[in-house]
Design a protein around this motif. Structure first.
Motif, PDB file in Angstrom:
ATOM      1  N   ASN A 148      18.511  42.924 -54.339  1.00  0.00           N
ATOM      2  CA  ASN A 148      17.884  42.554 -53.062  1.00  0.00           C
ATOM      3  C   ASN A 148      17.601  41.052 -52.993  1.00  0.00           C
ATOM      4  O   ASN A 148      16.480  40.606 -52.743  1.00  0.00           O
ATOM      5  N   THR A 149      18.666  40.264 -53.229  1.00  0.00           N
ATOM      6  CA  THR A 149      18.489  38.817 -53.243  1.00  0.00           C
ATOM      7  C   THR A 149      19.728  38.134 -52.674  1.00  0.00           C
ATOM      8  O   THR A 149      20.681  38.802 -52.253  1.00  0.00           O
ATOM      9  N   THR A 150      19.712  36.818 -52.672  1.00  0.00           N
ATOM     10  CA  THR A 150      20.824  36.027 -52.128  1.00  0.00           C
ATOM     11  C   THR A 150      21.221  34.953 -53.143  1.00  0.00           C
ATOM     12  O   THR A 150      20.491  34.677 -54.099  1.00  0.00           O
ATOM     13  N   VAL A 151      22.382  34.332 -52.892  1.00  0.00           N
ATOM     14  CA  VAL A 151      22.828  33.263 -53.779  1.00  0.00           C
ATOM     15  C   VAL A 151      23.764  32.332 -53.018  1.00  0.00           C
ATOM     16  O   VAL A 151      24.443  32.746 -52.065  1.00  0.00           O
ATOM     17  N   ASP A 152      23.776  31.061 -53.419  1.00  0.00           N
ATOM     18  CA  ASP A 152      24.735  30.096 -52.869  1.00  0.00           C
ATOM     19  C   ASP A 152      26.080  30.272 -53.572  1.00  0.00           C
ATOM     20  O   ASP A 152      26.133  30.520 -54.790  1.00  0.00           O
ATOM     21  N   VAL A 153      27.156  30.114 -52.807  1.00  0.00           N
ATOM     22  CA  VAL A 153      28.500  30.269 -53.368  1.00  0.00           C
ATOM     23  C   VAL A 153      29.420  29.170 -52.845  1.00  0.00           C
ATOM     24  O   VAL A 153      29.158  28.554 -51.813  1.00  0.00           O
ATOM     25  N   MET A 154      30.489  28.941 -53.583  1.00  0.00           N
ATOM     26  CA  MET A 154      31.623  28.141 -53.120  1.00  0.00           C
ATOM     27  C   MET A 154      32.886  28.934 -53.386  1.00  0.00           C
ATOM     28  O   MET A 154      32.927  29.790 -54.277  1.00  0.00           O
ATOM     29  N   LEU A 155      33.925  28.615 -52.635  1.00  0.00           N
ATOM     30  CA  LEU A 155      35.224  29.239 -52.846  1.00  0.00           C
ATOM     31  C   LEU A 155      36.116  28.296 -53.625  1.00  0.00           C
ATOM     32  O   LEU A 155      36.257  27.121 -53.268  1.00  0.00           O
ATOM     33  N   ARG A 156      36.735  28.811 -54.678  1.00  0.00           N
ATOM     34  CA  ARG A 156      37.749  28.028 -55.384  1.00  0.00           C
ATOM     35  C   ARG A 156      39.108  28.331 -54.775  1.00  0.00           C
ATOM     36  O   ARG A 156      39.512  29.490 -54.677  1.00  0.00           O
ATOM     37  N   ILE A 157      39.803  27.284 -54.392  1.00  0.00           N
ATOM     38  CA  ILE A 157      41.133  27.461 -53.814  1.00  0.00           C
ATOM     39  C   ILE A 157      42.176  26.801 -54.710  1.00  0.00           C
ATOM     40  O   ILE A 157      41.876  25.894 -55.489  1.00  0.00           O
ATOM     41  N   THR A 158      43.412  27.290 -54.621  1.00  0.00           N
ATOM     42  CA  THR A 158      44.530  26.625 -55.282  1.00  0.00           C
ATOM     43  C   THR A 158      45.243  25.802 -54.219  1.00  0.00           C
ATOM     44  O   THR A 158      45.860  26.355 -53.307  1.00  0.00           O
ATOM     45  N   PRO A 159      45.153  24.475 -54.312  1.00  0.00           N
ATOM     46  CA  PRO A 159      45.626  23.625 -53.224  1.00  0.00           C
ATOM     47  C   PRO A 159      47.127  23.417 -53.170  1.00  0.00           C
ATOM     48  O   PRO A 159      47.634  22.768 -52.257  1.00  0.00           O
ATOM     49  N   GLY A 160      47.862  23.958 -54.170  1.00  0.00           N
ATOM     50  CA  GLY A 160      49.311  23.761 -54.164  1.00  0.00           C
ATOM     51  C   GLY A 160      49.715  22.398 -54.674  1.00  0.00           C
ATOM     52  O   GLY A 160      50.786  21.882 -54.336  1.00  0.00           O
ATOM     53  N   LYS A 177      46.416  31.363 -62.232  1.00  0.00           N
ATOM     54  CA  LYS A 177      45.503  32.510 -62.320  1.00  0.00           C
ATOM     55  C   LYS A 177      44.181  32.237 -61.623  1.00  0.00           C
ATOM     56  O   LYS A 177      43.379  33.147 -61.450  1.00  0.00           O
ATOM     57  N   PHE A 178      43.940  30.978 -61.234  1.00  0.00           N
ATOM     58  CA  PHE A 178      42.657  30.600 -60.654  1.00  0.00           C
ATOM     59  C   PHE A 178      42.720  30.519 -59.129  1.00  0.00           C
ATOM     60  O   PHE A 178      43.693  30.026 -58.555  1.00  0.00           O
ATOM     61  N   GLY A 179      41.666  30.960 -58.473  1.00  0.00           N
ATOM     62  CA  GLY A 179      41.416  30.619 -57.086  1.00  0.00           C
ATOM     63  C   GLY A 179      42.199  31.383 -56.029  1.00  0.00           C
ATOM     64  O   GLY A 179      43.093  32.180 -56.310  1.00  0.00           O
ATOM     65  N   PHE A 180      41.838  31.097 -54.764  1.00  0.00           N
ATOM     66  CA  PHE A 180      42.454  31.731 -53.595  1.00  0.00           C
ATOM     67  C   PHE A 180      43.576  30.840 -53.071  1.00  0.00           C
ATOM     68  O   PHE A 180      43.405  29.638 -52.883  1.00  0.00           O
ATOM     69  N   ASP A 181      44.701  31.460 -52.799  1.00  0.00           N
ATOM     70  CA  ASP A 181      45.854  30.739 -52.273  1.00  0.00           C
ATOM     71  C   ASP A 181      45.626  30.374 -50.807  1.00  0.00           C
ATOM     72  O   ASP A 181      45.039  31.150 -50.034  1.00  0.00           O
ATOM     73  N   LEU A 182      46.114  29.208 -50.413  1.00  0.00           N
ATOM     74  CA  LEU A 182      45.978  28.763 -49.023  1.00  0.00           C
ATOM     75  C   LEU A 182      47.086  29.303 -48.136  1.00  0.00           C
ATOM     76  O   LEU A 182      46.831  29.865 -47.062  1.00  0.00           O
ATOM     77  N   GLN A 183      48.325  29.127 -48.588  1.00  0.00           N
ATOM     78  CA  GLN A 183      49.475  29.427 -47.718  1.00  0.00           C
ATOM     79  C   GLN A 183      49.513  30.873 -47.264  1.00  0.00           C
ATOM     80  O   GLN A 183      49.875  31.170 -46.121  1.00  0.00           O
ATOM     81  N   SER A 184      49.134  31.787 -48.141  1.00  0.00           N
ATOM     82  CA  SER A 184      49.208  33.209 -47.807  1.00  0.00           C
ATOM     83  C   SER A 184      48.048  33.677 -46.940  1.00  0.00           C
ATOM     84  O   SER A 184      48.027  34.822 -46.490  1.00  0.00           O
ATOM     85  N   GLY A 185      47.058  32.820 -46.743  1.00  0.00           N
ATOM     86  CA  GLY A 185      45.895  33.202 -45.949  1.00  0.00           C
ATOM     87  C   GLY A 185      44.765  33.808 -46.753  1.00  0.00           C
ATOM     88  O   GLY A 185      43.739  34.217 -46.190  1.00  0.00           O
ATOM     89  N   GLN A 186      44.917  33.858 -48.096  1.00  0.00           N
ATOM     90  CA  GLN A 186      43.864  34.435 -48.933  1.00  0.00           C
ATOM     91  C   GLN A 186      42.534  33.694 -48.774  1.00  0.00           C
ATOM     92  O   GLN A 186      41.472  34.317 -48.701  1.00  0.00           O
ATOM     93  N   ALA A 187      42.597  32.372 -48.738  1.00  0.00           N
ATOM     94  CA  ALA A 187      41.362  31.592 -48.656  1.00  0.00           C
ATOM     95  C   ALA A 187      40.625  31.871 -47.350  1.00  0.00           C
ATOM     96  O   ALA A 187      39.392  31.999 -47.334  1.00  0.00           O
ATOM     97  N   ASP A 188      41.374  31.970 -46.249  1.00  0.00           N
ATOM     98  CA  ASP A 188      40.752  32.276 -44.954  1.00  0.00           C
ATOM     99  C   ASP A 188      40.092  33.655 -44.978  1.00  0.00           C
ATOM    100  O   ASP A 188      38.985  33.842 -44.473  1.00  0.00           O
TER     101      ASP A 188
END
Length: 436
Positions: A148-160, A177-188
């Motif tokens: 029952n709490t909150t936390v600050d987050v950031m997204l790690r992306i793979t910039p290509g 193996k790291f982060g969310f891909d941009l081109q495929s729309g994963q980061a969005d």
């Protein structure tokens, strides 16, 4: 003559000094192999990073990437210098907790954080969680719900962006193996999931393109790419990033053929690139975070070894063996990493021969240097390997059941043991007899 050692680093007797302490005396007092850090050098590099941000008048965080070297004493130095730290495991987090490091200045990284690790981070009020994948979004969401709490987050992306570095330490390319891909729309997609979750406060975006990078182009490229993503997120989803975290990876000099920029020059270029791009995109200037590890502790570290056996074969380069090796510095075997080594009693002694500097481990690949210029050496001489402060002790092992070395911090002529040498009893402390 070694170009890395200056006259100011020599005692009156001509011995190598580390943090104002005679390296020969350190070897005699604490034994070898021994890892020694010049603490003032660590402090000065953190201060140099902070200064470049302040001169550019931007909000910032210098977050020490503690995987380079994690110890209670190191976290305490980072805390004293007003740095943040990033951790990648429960073990690093636990060490920071025991060091009394301010948890609000801790970032938690990793591509496969466990439920237990996330619970530990939340229970200790870690400042920010760097989210790496969709599984982690769901796992963290469940942990936050249960507590029952909150936390600050950031997204790690793979910039290509692939940095010009060893393929095993590249991390920014699409196939990583790291982060969310941009081109495929994963980061969005990841952003939308986080924005829809009231228990997660989205602070910004993060990328890391690799390690031991010498060229500005990669850092300028990732700065531009991250601002482009921030502008896209504002236009598409109405979200404005508070923080752009460009990671670390600033190269250091290991050998005379290395010619890196000063680490703060990389940061100055990054700041100017982000300022320019945010102006073009009409974005408010975000805080800029960096995550240097190697560039903070690498040049400040020295490995002291004692010479033992020697093997001479006619027509071949001789082997000079020391009482350490791949167990305390695996990078030469793992990455073919090169270092320079000097005679601690006379670092500026003329080179008389080129040798293969061998370790004591029962492994043909245990060669610390394939081509090391040295003066004449004899058994009992102390050698100092330079720039070993990053990823040496932190990757150390007990291979061949050898104890890991002691670590000493030296500053203003005072030496202090900060990690004890492992004993033979330590090696078997977790072993249990097998009842047959």
């Amino acid at each position: 003559m070694n170009q890395q050692i200056t006259a100011q680093q020599l005692t009156d007797a001509g011995h190598l000094m580390i943090g104002g302490c005679d390296s020969i005396e350190l070897a005699h007092e604490y034994g070898t192999p021994l890892v020694v850090y010049d603490v003032s050098q660590i402090r000065n590099q953190i201060r140099s990073f902070r200064k470049v941000f302040e001169e550019n008048n931007v909000d910032y965080a210098v977050s020490y990437a503690s995987k380079a070297f994690a110890a209670i004493a190191m976290y305490q130095v980072a805390a004293a210098e007003q740095a943040h730290v990033d951790v990648v495991s429960a073990g690093e987090l636990y060490t920071a907790i025991k060091a009394g490091f301010p948890m609000e200045r801790v970032s938690f990284h990793g591509n496969n954080k466990s439920k237990e690790e996330l619970e530990m981070a939340i229970d200790h009020h870690v400042g920010i969680i760097m989210i790496d994948n969709f599984h982690e979004i769901d796992l963290l969401s469940a942990v936050l719900e249960s507590k029952n709490t909150t936390v600050d987050v950031m997204l790690r992306i793979t910039p290509g962006i692939s940095a010009h570095t060893n393929k095993y330490i590249q991390t920014g390319q699409v196939d990583s193996k790291f982060g969310f891909d941009l081109q495929s729309g994963q980061a969005d997609e990841a952003l939308q999931k986080i924005l829809a979750n009231p228990r997660m406060k989205m602070r910004g975006l993060h990328a890391h393109i690799g390690s031991q990078i010498f060229e500005l182009a990669g850092f300028k490229g990732v700065a531009k790419k991250l601002v482009e993503v921030a502008a896209h997120w504002r236009d598409q989803f109405g979200y404005e990033a508070e923080v752009i975290n460009v990671g670390g990876g600033f190269g250091i000099r290991y050998v005379s053929s290395d010619h890196p920029l000063r680490p703060e020059e990389f940061v100055d270029a990054i700041i100017k690139a982000i300022k320019s791009e945010t102006s073009v995109k009409g974005l408010a200037m975000p805080a800029i975070w960096i995550e240097p590890g190697r560039s903070i502790v690498g040049p400040a570290g020295y490995n002291l070894y004692t010479v033992g056996s020697r093997k001479d074969v006619p027509g071949l380069k001789p082997y000079v063996t020391v009482n350490g090796g791949m167990g305390d510095n695996i990078r030469p075997a793992l990455y073919q990493a090169a270092y320079e080594t000097v005679l601690a009693s006379n670092p500026q002694a003329p080179i008389k021969e080129h040798v293969r500097l061998a370790g004591k481990y029962c492994e043909s690949g245990d060669i610390l240097s394939q081509d090391q210029g040295l003066p004449d050496t004899k058994p009992g001489d102390v050698l100092a390997m330079l720039d070993t402060g990053a990823y040496g002790y932190s990757m150390a092992s007990n291979y061949n059941r050898n104890p890991r070395p002691a670590v000493v911090f030296a500053e203003n002529g005072q030496a202090q043991l900060v990690i004890e040498r492992e004993s033979l009893d330590d090696l078997i402390s977790l072993d249990r007899s097998y009842a047959q």
